[in-house]
Design a protein around this motif. Structure first.
Motif, PDB file in Angstrom:
ATOM      1  N   PRO A 101     -14.341 -52.884   0.280  1.00  0.00           N
ATOM      2  CA  PRO A 101     -13.007 -52.597   1.263  1.00  0.00           C
ATOM      3  C   PRO A 101     -12.059 -51.618   0.487  1.00  0.00           C
ATOM      4  O   PRO A 101     -11.163 -50.745   1.212  1.00  0.00           O
ATOM      5  CB  PRO A 101     -12.474 -54.041   1.427  1.00  0.00           C
ATOM      6  CG  PRO A 101     -13.186 -54.802   0.610  1.00  0.00           C
ATOM      7  CD  PRO A 101     -14.368 -54.316   0.132  1.00  0.00           C
ATOM      8  N   THR A 102     -12.188 -51.592  -0.755  1.00  0.00           N
ATOM      9  CA  THR A 102     -11.472 -50.463  -1.421  1.00  0.00           C
ATOM     10  C   THR A 102     -11.549 -49.179  -1.397  1.00  0.00           C
ATOM     11  O   THR A 102     -11.097 -48.355  -1.783  1.00  0.00           O
ATOM     12  CB  THR A 102     -11.073 -51.154  -2.967  1.00  0.00           C
ATOM     13  OG1 THR A 102     -12.694 -50.829  -3.598  1.00  0.00           O
ATOM     14  CG2 THR A 102     -10.908 -52.465  -3.146  1.00  0.00           C
ATOM     15  N   GLU A 103     -12.759 -49.025  -0.550  1.00  0.00           N
ATOM     16  CA  GLU A 103     -13.547 -47.534  -0.406  1.00  0.00           C
ATOM     17  C   GLU A 103     -13.097 -47.168   1.016  1.00  0.00           C
ATOM     18  O   GLU A 103     -13.776 -46.141   1.354  1.00  0.00           O
ATOM     19  CB  GLU A 103     -14.675 -47.361  -0.931  1.00  0.00           C
ATOM     20  CG  GLU A 103     -15.139 -47.825  -2.256  1.00  0.00           C
ATOM     21  CD  GLU A 103     -14.375 -46.791  -3.441  1.00  0.00           C
ATOM     22  OE1 GLU A 103     -14.368 -45.375  -2.950  1.00  0.00           O
ATOM     23  OE2 GLU A 103     -13.997 -46.961  -4.255  1.00  0.00           O
ATOM     24  N   SER A 104     -12.505 -47.977   1.830  1.00  0.00           N
ATOM     25  CA  SER A 104     -12.162 -47.652   3.131  1.00  0.00           C
ATOM     26  C   SER A 104     -11.387 -46.117   3.405  1.00  0.00           C
ATOM     27  O   SER A 104     -10.419 -46.114   2.763  1.00  0.00           O
ATOM     28  CB  SER A 104     -11.747 -48.863   3.844  1.00  0.00           C
ATOM     29  OG  SER A 104     -12.413 -49.677   3.854  1.00  0.00           O
ATOM     30  N   ALA A 105     -12.140 -45.424   4.212  1.00  0.00           N
ATOM     31  CA  ALA A 105     -11.301 -43.969   4.697  1.00  0.00           C
ATOM     32  C   ALA A 105     -10.541 -44.395   5.987  1.00  0.00           C
ATOM     33  O   ALA A 105     -10.921 -45.292   6.692  1.00  0.00           O
ATOM     34  CB  ALA A 105     -12.408 -42.984   4.840  1.00  0.00           C
ATOM     35  N   MET A 106      -9.609 -43.654   6.330  1.00  0.00           N
ATOM     36  CA  MET A 106      -8.652 -43.824   7.231  1.00  0.00           C
ATOM     37  C   MET A 106      -9.503 -43.300   8.615  1.00  0.00           C
ATOM     38  O   MET A 106     -10.153 -41.826   8.413  1.00  0.00           O
ATOM     39  CB  MET A 106      -7.436 -42.750   7.121  1.00  0.00           C
ATOM     40  CG  MET A 106      -6.405 -43.004   8.244  1.00  0.00           C
ATOM     41  SD  MET A 106      -5.634 -44.821   8.325  1.00  0.00           S
ATOM     42  CE  MET A 106      -4.574 -44.791   6.878  1.00  0.00           C
ATOM     43  N   PRO A 107      -9.639 -43.723   9.529  1.00  0.00           N
ATOM     44  CA  PRO A 107     -10.546 -43.249  10.669  1.00  0.00           C
ATOM     45  C   PRO A 107      -9.764 -42.187  11.559  1.00  0.00           C
ATOM     46  O   PRO A 107      -8.493 -42.125  11.139  1.00  0.00           O
ATOM     47  CB  PRO A 107     -10.792 -44.339  11.545  1.00  0.00           C
ATOM     48  CG  PRO A 107      -9.664 -45.359  11.193  1.00  0.00           C
ATOM     49  CD  PRO A 107      -9.254 -45.353   9.795  1.00  0.00           C
ATOM     50  N   GLY A 108     -10.279 -41.481  12.372  1.00  0.00           N
ATOM     51  CA  GLY A 108      -9.698 -40.693  13.283  1.00  0.00           C
ATOM     52  C   GLY A 108      -8.664 -41.051  14.330  1.00  0.00           C
ATOM     53  O   GLY A 108      -8.523 -42.276  14.670  1.00  0.00           O
ATOM     54  N   VAL A 109      -7.764 -40.158  14.745  1.00  0.00           N
ATOM     55  CA  VAL A 109      -6.888 -40.562  15.620  1.00  0.00           C
ATOM     56  C   VAL A 109      -7.296 -41.294  16.900  1.00  0.00           C
ATOM     57  O   VAL A 109      -6.521 -41.903  17.358  1.00  0.00           O
ATOM     58  CB  VAL A 109      -5.795 -39.349  16.019  1.00  0.00           C
ATOM     59  CG1 VAL A 109      -5.096 -39.080  14.827  1.00  0.00           C
ATOM     60  CG2 VAL A 109      -6.628 -38.462  16.709  1.00  0.00           C
ATOM     61  N   GLU A 110      -8.363 -40.966  17.342  1.00  0.00           N
ATOM     62  CA  GLU A 110      -8.797 -41.744  18.640  1.00  0.00           C
ATOM     63  C   GLU A 110      -9.303 -43.265  18.311  1.00  0.00           C
ATOM     64  O   GLU A 110      -9.428 -43.805  19.182  1.00  0.00           O
ATOM     65  CB  GLU A 110     -10.125 -41.020  19.063  1.00  0.00           C
ATOM     66  CG  GLU A 110      -9.722 -39.723  19.573  1.00  0.00           C
ATOM     67  CD  GLU A 110      -9.139 -39.367  20.907  1.00  0.00           C
ATOM     68  OE1 GLU A 110      -9.403 -40.307  21.613  1.00  0.00           O
ATOM     69  OE2 GLU A 110      -8.199 -38.893  20.771  1.00  0.00           O
ATOM     70  N   ALA A 111      -9.767 -43.558  16.985  1.00  0.00           N
ATOM     71  CA  ALA A 111      -9.949 -44.835  16.972  1.00  0.00           C
ATOM     72  C   ALA A 111      -9.012 -46.073  17.225  1.00  0.00           C
ATOM     73  O   ALA A 111      -7.672 -45.975  17.037  1.00  0.00           O
ATOM     74  CB  ALA A 111     -10.467 -44.928  15.266  1.00  0.00           C
ATOM     75  N   GLU A 112      -9.907 -47.237  17.757  1.00  0.00           N
ATOM     76  CA  GLU A 112      -8.729 -48.470  17.933  1.00  0.00           C
ATOM     77  C   GLU A 112      -8.955 -49.393  16.994  1.00  0.00           C
ATOM     78  O   GLU A 112      -8.253 -50.385  16.971  1.00  0.00           O
ATOM     79  CB  GLU A 112      -9.172 -48.871  19.472  1.00  0.00           C
ATOM     80  CG  GLU A 112      -8.913 -47.737  20.431  1.00  0.00           C
ATOM     81  CD  GLU A 112      -9.318 -48.137  21.859  1.00  0.00           C
ATOM     82  OE1 GLU A 112      -9.427 -49.477  22.282  1.00  0.00           O
ATOM     83  OE2 GLU A 112      -9.750 -47.365  22.749  1.00  0.00           O
ATOM     84  N   ARG A 113      -9.802 -49.205  15.943  1.00  0.00           N
ATOM     85  CA  ARG A 113      -9.789 -50.253  14.787  1.00  0.00           C
ATOM     86  C   ARG A 113      -9.946 -49.574  13.698  1.00  0.00           C
ATOM     87  O   ARG A 113     -10.303 -48.332  13.705  1.00  0.00           O
ATOM     88  CB  ARG A 113     -11.208 -50.996  15.145  1.00  0.00           C
ATOM     89  CG  ARG A 113     -11.032 -51.998  16.537  1.00  0.00           C
ATOM     90  CD  ARG A 113     -12.347 -52.543  16.630  1.00  0.00           C
ATOM     91  NE  ARG A 113     -12.321 -53.478  15.332  1.00  0.00           N
ATOM     92  CZ  ARG A 113     -11.737 -54.571  15.383  1.00  0.00           C
ATOM     93  NH1 ARG A 113     -10.685 -55.099  16.206  1.00  0.00           N
ATOM     94  NH2 ARG A 113     -12.016 -55.459  14.136  1.00  0.00           N
ATOM     95  N   GLY A 114     -10.015 -50.294  12.484  1.00  0.00           N
ATOM     96  CA  GLY A 114     -10.505 -49.791  11.420  1.00  0.00           C
ATOM     97  C   GLY A 114      -9.594 -49.058  10.363  1.00  0.00           C
ATOM     98  O   GLY A 114     -10.041 -48.664   9.409  1.00  0.00           O
ATOM     99  N   ARG A 115      -8.191 -49.026  10.669  1.00  0.00           N
ATOM    100  CA  ARG A 115      -7.231 -48.652   9.869  1.00  0.00           C
ATOM    101  C   ARG A 115      -6.770 -49.682   8.628  1.00  0.00           C
ATOM    102  O   ARG A 115      -6.046 -49.360   7.948  1.00  0.00           O
ATOM    103  CB  ARG A 115      -6.167 -48.186  10.525  1.00  0.00           C
ATOM    104  CG  ARG A 115      -6.373 -46.997  11.518  1.00  0.00           C
ATOM    105  CD  ARG A 115      -5.280 -46.346  12.299  1.00  0.00           C
ATOM    106  NE  ARG A 115      -5.625 -45.483  13.085  1.00  0.00           N
ATOM    107  CZ  ARG A 115      -5.926 -45.391  14.487  1.00  0.00           C
ATOM    108  NH1 ARG A 115      -6.412 -46.643  15.139  1.00  0.00           N
ATOM    109  NH2 ARG A 115      -6.484 -44.359  14.948  1.00  0.00           N
TER     110      ARG A 115
END
Lengths: 145, 111
Positions: A101-115
């Motif tokens: 989890p410490t390597e998670s990248a910010m998803p694109g602006v269309e994403a509804e999850r994962g931020r």
């Protein structure tokens, strides 16, 4: 100072929480952070970052922990402030997190999850995750700039 | 969290979020947006003036609502966001697709 007097902001404060990993836990988290900042309006930017990070971790635990037979799990939170630093440790008894989890990248602006995890990375000065024998441990710290 | 529904002078739907928009309240917000769409209101302003906290689950609900309003031929605007919300929007780069507007009544004034 008498024990009844409010603790000044620079004095160490520490609170603990141990409850079922269900959505109601989030309300308890906000209350706990309210207490860490009670009668203390210093470091609002630190509070903003810290509260967001702790809420994101506990949300992750609530959404993904599935350890107990009834499908629920427990979440333990220890959080505190010491000088310019706010720190928290979250322990759950949930399943393996299938990635770092410490390597998670910010998803694109269309994403509804994962931020959530990417936000924790962004707002915290320290962020660790490790698998325990029967759960997960997350630690974070934010330091006032 | 509580939601208050309103309508602007121009007839756009207003959803006022009072309290925190998180995993706990995201479904309630989504249902309110669906309600406006079902009523034929696809231009929606989300009034954040009294929103005390928003996290990634709240942002996800806003992005989802934006898509659904656009699919219905309308749009979704956010207005009067306090510093905590603005900060989360900037950190996630979502301020580019959910550009914060100053006022509810003026939220649809410019494209």
């Amino acid at each position: 100072m008498s024990p009844d007097e409010p603790v000044a902001g620079v004095e160490p404060r520490r609170r603990e929480l141990d409850c079922a990993a269900e959505p109601a836990a989030l309300e308890r988290v906000h209350e706990l952070i309210d207490e860490l900042w009670r009668d203390d309006d210093t470091a609002p930017a630190l509070r903003m970052r810290f509260e967001l990070a702790v809420v994101e971790i506990v949300t992750n635990v609530v959404e993904h922990s599935r350890a107990l037979p009834d499908g629920r799990s427990r979440v333990q939170l220890v959080a505190g402030r010491e000088g310019p630093r706010a720190y928290a440790t979250v322990v759950d008894d949930g399943r393996v997190v299938p990635f770092d989890p410490t390597e998670s990248a910010m998803p694109g602006v269309e994403a509804e999850r994962g931020r959530g995890l990417a936000l924790i990375r962004t707002v915290c000065d320290e962020f660790t995750y490790r698998r325990l024998p029967d759960g997960n441990e997350w630690t974070i710290a934010c330091v006032d700039a | 969290m509580e939601l208050e529904l309103d309508t602007t002078a121009a007839g756009d739907g207003v959803i006022r979020i009072v309290g925190r928009l998180t995993m706990v309240s995201a479904k309630q917000f989504t249902a309110a947006v669906d309600g406006r769409l079902a009523d034929g209101t696809a231009r929606v302003v989300v009034d954040l003036d009294r929103t005390t906290f928003m996290d990634s689950s709240g942002l996800g609900a806003l992005v989802s609502a934006l898509k659904r309003c656009r699919q219905a031929g309308g749009d979704l605007r956010i207005a009067a966001a306090p510093e905590q919300v603005l900060s989360v929007l900037r950190l996630t780069n979502l301020d580019r697709v959910l550009r914060p507007r100053d006022t509810v009544e003026g939220a649809f004034d410019v494209a």
